[in-house]
Design an enzyme around this catalytic site. Structure first.
Site, PDB file in Angstrom:
ATOM      1  N   THR A 133     -35.673 -45.425 -10.052  1.00  0.00           N
ATOM      2  CA  THR A 133     -36.562 -44.259 -10.172  1.00  0.00           C
ATOM      3  C   THR A 133     -37.415 -44.303 -11.444  1.00  0.00           C
ATOM      4  O   THR A 133     -38.654 -44.332 -11.347  1.00  0.00           O
ATOM      5  CB  THR A 133     -35.764 -42.951 -10.059  1.00  0.00           C
ATOM      6  OG1 THR A 133     -34.902 -43.036  -8.925  1.00  0.00           O
ATOM      7  CG2 THR A 133     -36.676 -41.754  -9.920  1.00  0.00           C
TER       8      THR A 133
ATOM      9  N   SER B  59     -34.706 -45.589  -3.117  1.00  0.00           N
ATOM     10  CA  SER B  59     -35.254 -44.876  -4.278  1.00  0.00           C
ATOM     11  C   SER B  59     -36.465 -45.590  -4.868  1.00  0.00           C
ATOM     12  O   SER B  59     -37.338 -44.942  -5.441  1.00  0.00           O
ATOM     13  CB  SER B  59     -34.183 -44.720  -5.355  1.00  0.00           C
ATOM     14  OG  SER B  59     -33.191 -43.843  -4.919  1.00  0.00           O
TER      15      SER B  59
END
Ligand code: MG
Ligand code: ZN
Length: 452
Positions: A134, A81
């Protein structure tokens, strides 16, 4: 020859003018972490109205414009991610684990930072801790995603024009923001930030800058959060209200993440994943309505990668049982400690069924019951000496039962490199049509706001 030069000059001037004209005032960027094609397909069948002949389309079907490849900078093909969010926020490929830095660990300019430099409002919303990979890839620069305290510190310490980079931060993370060595919430208070720590307080939040942290790390799974399963939606609603009010002239950039689609898929827990999809879909719905009402807004939605190698249908059966998925009311994470407790007590079949029906609306078949009791026996043999082994054995048997009952397939507990979809609406949406690399998405966003 001269004419031709003038023509070229005229054409290039007009395309520059068009680029300027098509620059949206607001960008809402939404990331479904781990939301591969299988996840959005599964969600379509999951939310289908069984009383109609057709399968109803979802908001994702309605907004689909393209796809994206997600591979990281090296030859591993499968991204994490951090690398993927950095690609999306900066337009540059990097290594797995990198937060807003390139392969040489050099800081990269993110779209959120560009927005702040231009005097726009900025917000991050996530159902994970707000310093998780993220959101961090939009806010911070760090060589390693697990440096959680450093990343949280940088949210307060790194300034643009003297100000904290984000005007609004909503998600989890009190463990990192309120520490023995440093209380970042107190420091943000001195910078004029309001602070809330209950989702129920979102409605009463009236001014920016503000931070809301609703859990020590990530928020509870949507499926287990009976009071407010759609918490990404609730945070999105508040973010849209506050940001559009305060930055009606300057515009804003907002990153909204459905973080736990990924976490449920890592757990290979289908009902958990569908509840996350439902929350994220309704958040997308809200953002789309805002985009329709505000024509100067661009909405882009994508995933950083797929997770779990989810297969809609599995175990050699030509059927995926959506109605069975809908009868599962808890995550395996929540069920597991209760089943471990029961296994210690050498429970009867009736006791096992009773606990099962506390979480699931269909009965255990006799073969499923046998499977579970075998796991209990295996765990008992270790005499409780290896709690991790007990957890694994009983947890795996619960998952095997749920995946068999629903005919759901999984190939990994990690990520998979299948391409993801790109969805868009509003001003500039057509730029994201067709196949693209994930860095192209970041590049296009930066170009729209005149950077790079
Ligand atoms: Mg994430
Ligand atoms: Zn993941």
């Amino acid at each position: 020859m001269k004419m031709r030069l003038w023509t070229i000059l005229f054409l290039s001037l007009s395309s520059a003018a068009m680029a300027k004209q098509s620059a949206p005032k607001n960008i809402i960027f939404m990331i479904g972490d781990g939301m591969g094609v299988a996840q959005t397909s599964a969600y379509r069948y999951f939310q289908d109205d069984p009383n109609t002949a057709d399968v109803e389309t979802t908001i994702f079907d309605q907004l689909l414009v393209g796809t994206a490849a997600t591979y990281p900078a090296d030859k591993t093909v499968v991204t994490d991610s951090a690398a993927s969010a950095t690609a999306l926020s900066t337009g540059v490929k990097t290594y797995n684990g990198a937060i807003g830095v390139d392969v040489n660990k050099k800081p990269l300019k993110t779209i959120l930072e560009v927005a702040k430099h231009q005097g726009k409002g900025t917000a991050i919303v996530s159902s994970s801790q707000i310093n998780h990979a993220t959101p961090a890839s939009f806010m911070a620069h760090n060589e390693y995603r697990r440096n959680y305290d450093q990343i949280a510190d940088s949210y307060v310490d790194e300034r643009i024009n003297g100000k904290v980079k984000a005007d609004l931060m909503l998600g989890g993370g009190t463990d990192y923001f309120i520490r023995e060595d440093r209380n970042l919430i107190e420091e943000l208070n001195t910078q004029g930030f309001s602070y809330i720590d209950q989702l129920e307080q979102l409605h009463s939040l009236k001014k920016l800058p503000a931070i809301g942290l609703f859990a020590p790390t990530g928020l509870p799974f949507a499926i287990d959060n009976k009071a407010m399963p759609n918490r990404v939606t609730a945070m999105t609603e508040t973010a849209l209200r506050l940001m559009s009010e305060k930055f009606s002239d300057e515009g804003f950039f907002m990153m909204i993440e459905g973080s736990q689609i990924d976490w449920c898929a890592h757990a290979n827990d289908i009902a958990c994943a569908m509840a996350e999809m439902k929350d994220f879909a309704s958040a997308v719905q809200l953002a789309h309505e805002f985009t329709q009402q505000n024509s100067d807004t661009l909405l882009v939605i994508t995933a950083d990668h797929a997770t779990g190698g989810l297969s809609v249908g599995g175990l050699d059966i030509y059927e995926w049982r959506t109605e069975v998925v809908a009868q599962i009311n808890s995550s395996v994470e929540v069920m597991l400690p209760e089943f471990i407790q029961l296994s210690n007590e050498q429970a009867s079949d009736q006791q096992i069924q009773a606990l099962w029906s506390k979480h699931v609306d269909f009965e255990l078949t006799s073969s499923h019951l046998t499977l579970l009791k075998e796991a209990f026996k295996k765990a008992a043999k270790s005499g409780g000496k290896w709690p991790e082994m007990t957890q694994k054995v009983i947890g795996e048997s619960l998952l095997a039962i749920l995946n068999d009952a629903t005919k759901t397939g999984w190939t990994t507990k990690g990520h998979n490199a299948d391409d993801v979809q790109v969805f868009a609406a509003g001003k500039g949406a057509t730029l994201f049509a067709g196949f693209q690399n994930n860095i192209d998405i970041g590049k296009k966003l930066l170009q729209l706001w005149g950077s790079k």
